[in-house]
Design a protein around this motif. Structure first.
Motif, PDB file in Angstrom:
ATOM      1  N   ILE A 151       0.847  -1.193   0.000  1.00 39.32           N
ATOM      2  CA  ILE A 151       0.000   0.000   0.000  1.00 39.32           C
ATOM      3  C   ILE A 151       0.885   1.246   0.000  1.00 39.32           C
ATOM      4  N   LEU A 153       0.607   5.415   0.615  1.00 36.66           N
ATOM      5  CA  LEU A 153      -0.284   6.435   1.183  1.00 36.66           C
ATOM      6  C   LEU A 153       0.505   7.725   1.366  1.00 36.66           C
ATOM      7  N   LEU A 172      -5.834  12.619   1.007  1.00 39.34           N
ATOM      8  CA  LEU A 172      -4.907  11.492   0.981  1.00 39.34           C
ATOM      9  C   LEU A 172      -4.925  10.852  -0.399  1.00 39.34           C
ATOM     10  N   GLU A 173      -3.777  10.384  -0.821  1.00 40.83           N
ATOM     11  CA  GLU A 173      -3.695   9.597  -2.058  1.00 40.83           C
ATOM     12  C   GLU A 173      -3.300   8.173  -1.698  1.00 40.83           C
ATOM     13  N   LEU A 174      -4.166   7.231  -2.027  1.00 39.21           N
ATOM     14  CA  LEU A 174      -3.980   5.815  -1.699  1.00 39.21           C
ATOM     15  C   LEU A 174      -3.621   5.054  -2.970  1.00 39.21           C
ATOM     16  N   GLU A 175      -2.550   4.278  -2.914  1.00 40.60           N
ATOM     17  CA  GLU A 175      -2.101   3.494  -4.073  1.00 40.60           C
ATOM     18  C   GLU A 175      -2.162   2.006  -3.750  1.00 40.60           C
ATOM     19  N   ASN A 176      -2.829   1.250  -4.604  1.00 37.92           N
ATOM     20  CA  ASN A 176      -2.904  -0.209  -4.479  1.00 37.92           C
ATOM     21  C   ASN A 176      -1.760  -0.821  -5.280  1.00 37.92           C
ATOM     22  N   LEU A 186     -10.808   1.443   6.369  1.00 37.65           N
ATOM     23  CA  LEU A 186     -10.360   2.786   6.770  1.00 37.65           C
ATOM     24  C   LEU A 186     -10.617   2.997   8.259  1.00 37.65           C
ATOM     25  N   SER A 217      -4.440   4.022  -8.228  1.00 35.96           N
ATOM     26  CA  SER A 217      -4.480   4.890  -7.050  1.00 35.96           C
ATOM     27  C   SER A 217      -5.770   5.686  -7.048  1.00 35.96           C
ATOM     28  N   ILE A 241      -4.907   2.483   7.127  1.00 36.57           N
ATOM     29  CA  ILE A 241      -5.620   1.872   6.005  1.00 36.57           C
ATOM     30  C   ILE A 241      -5.028   0.488   5.790  1.00 36.57           C
TER      31      ILE A 241
END
Length: 395
Positions: A151, A153, A172-176, A186, A217, A241
């Protein structure tokens, strides 16, 4: 041209040179007697940080000077003040040959972009005007989260500041980074009584999970709302997360500047006072910090009739915490020749970013000595009339 003419021309030119020199001397002395300079004319800070930079005033002349200072130019939305310790100042007394270091404080607005910002401070000493420019380069700081490799973040604005009366939204920027589509849980933990929710970017609904396709993302918003009346200070919000064994954590920070308010009241509840000419009369007032931010210094001032004397005990209130109340004794002495009647007396408490007045009616009464003198005169008049009537009756 004769020698006499040459001599006259020479002395004429010499007089003009001396005259211009004498006229010019005060100008050059005036320009060099006081100087103004920033300790650091340029600094770099991150978004959300308050800027504090030294401001040096120096009196290079042979006479003491009173110097007025002000912030003449600032970017839109910034709150600025020139301070000495905890006091906001607009003027400085500079003894001859000495210097004084003040500080320029600049607090950025909530919505601010990275860039170069300009400030200008001006000073005036008599007919001398000075000005200095200061530049701040504000950079974006990206906060990298802690966690496992699956992950990513990040956030561009990990610190937001303002009062307790608004809510704060962190992006927030979340990247898988996983090989498959994943639903992420969350979670957030903040101070007690604070309300924290997650939302998809640019959407109003609250969510507790967020789905991302593999290697993609997405953006999230963390909405943080402090409780009413929250005290000033820095408050961390921990965000986690996760999905299975994969997780990412980061810490967001809300800096509350607090609210500024005062209450000034009569301790007795009565807004009137009786006094005699030339004699002190006493009353008591209470000063309460009804804001959420501390008041480091509350000055006490009075607006009274001419030649009256008003004293405060103590003469100021220092270190007034939120919700704290202090009592102040006020000693009012009317002028010894004040006329009998009612007068208006205004007392004022000046704190940081707030000023609160209270008004009293002061009734000046004649001294009791004059009352006894009046009674004695009446008795003497009545006695004199009685003697006069008896004498006339005998005749």
């Amino acid at each position: 041209m004769t020698a006499a003419a040459l001599s006259r021309s020479f002395f004429f030119m010499l007089r003009w040179i001396l005259f211009l020199g004498l006229v010019g001397l005060p100008v050059f002395g005036q320009q060099g007697r006081v100087s103004l300079a920033f300790e650091y004319p340029g600094v770099e800070v991150f978004l959300g940080e308050t800027i504090t930079v030294g401001l040096i005033l120096q009196n290079k002349g042979a006479e003491d000077q009173s110097v007025n200072v002000r912030v003449a130019e600032k970017p839109a939305g910034w709150n600025t003040a020139i301070k000495s310790s905890s006091l906001t100042v607009t003027g400085v007394y500079l003894p001859a040959g000495q210097s004084k270091t003040l500080s320029l404080e600049a607090a950025p607005p909530l919505e601010l972009r990275a860039g170069r910002y300009q400030f200008r401070v001006e000073a005036q000493a008599g007919d001398l005007d000075l000005g200095e420019t200061f530049y701040a380069l504000v950079r974006e700081r990206r906060e990298q989260a802690r966690g496992t490799a699956g992950i990513g973040l990040t956030t561009a604005y990990p610190i937001l500041r303002g009062s307790s009366e608004v809510f704060y939204e962190f992006s927030l920027e979340l990247e898988n980074k996983l090989e498959e589509d994943t639903v992420f849980d969350l979670a957030a933990r903040g101070p007690e009584g604070w309300e924290i929710n997650f939302k998809p970017a640019y959407e109003p609904r609250y969510i507790s999970s967020f789905q991302l396709r593999a290697k993609r993302s997405g953006k999230l918003t963390v909405e943080v709302k402090p409780p009413a009346g929250a005290r000033a200070g820095e408050f961390p919000v921990a965000v986690r997360i996760s999905s299975g064994a994969a997780f990412a954590e980061t810490t967001l920070t809300v800096v509350l500047t607090g609210t500024y308010d005062l209450a000034v009241e009569s301790v007795s509840g009565v807004l009137s006072l009786s006094a005699q000419q030339g004699k002190p009369a006493r009353l008591a007032i209470s000063v309460k910090n009804t804001g959420t931010a501390p008041q480091n210094h509350v000055g006490l001032f009075s607006f009274q009739p001419e030649n009256w004397i008003v004293d405060f005990v103590p003469d100021a209130v220092d270190g007034l915490a939120s919700g704290e109340t202090r009592q102040v004794e006020v000693i009012v002495t009317p002028h010894e020749k004040a006329l009998v009647g009612d007068y208006s007396l205004e007392l004022k408490a000046n704190g940081e970013k707030v000023s609160k007045p209270i008004e009293f009616r002061v009734t000046v009464k004649a001294s009791s000595v004059f009352g006894w003198i009046g009674i004695a005169i009446i008795v003497l008049v009545i006695g004199g009339l009685a003697v006069l009537f008896r004498w006339l009756g005998r005749r």
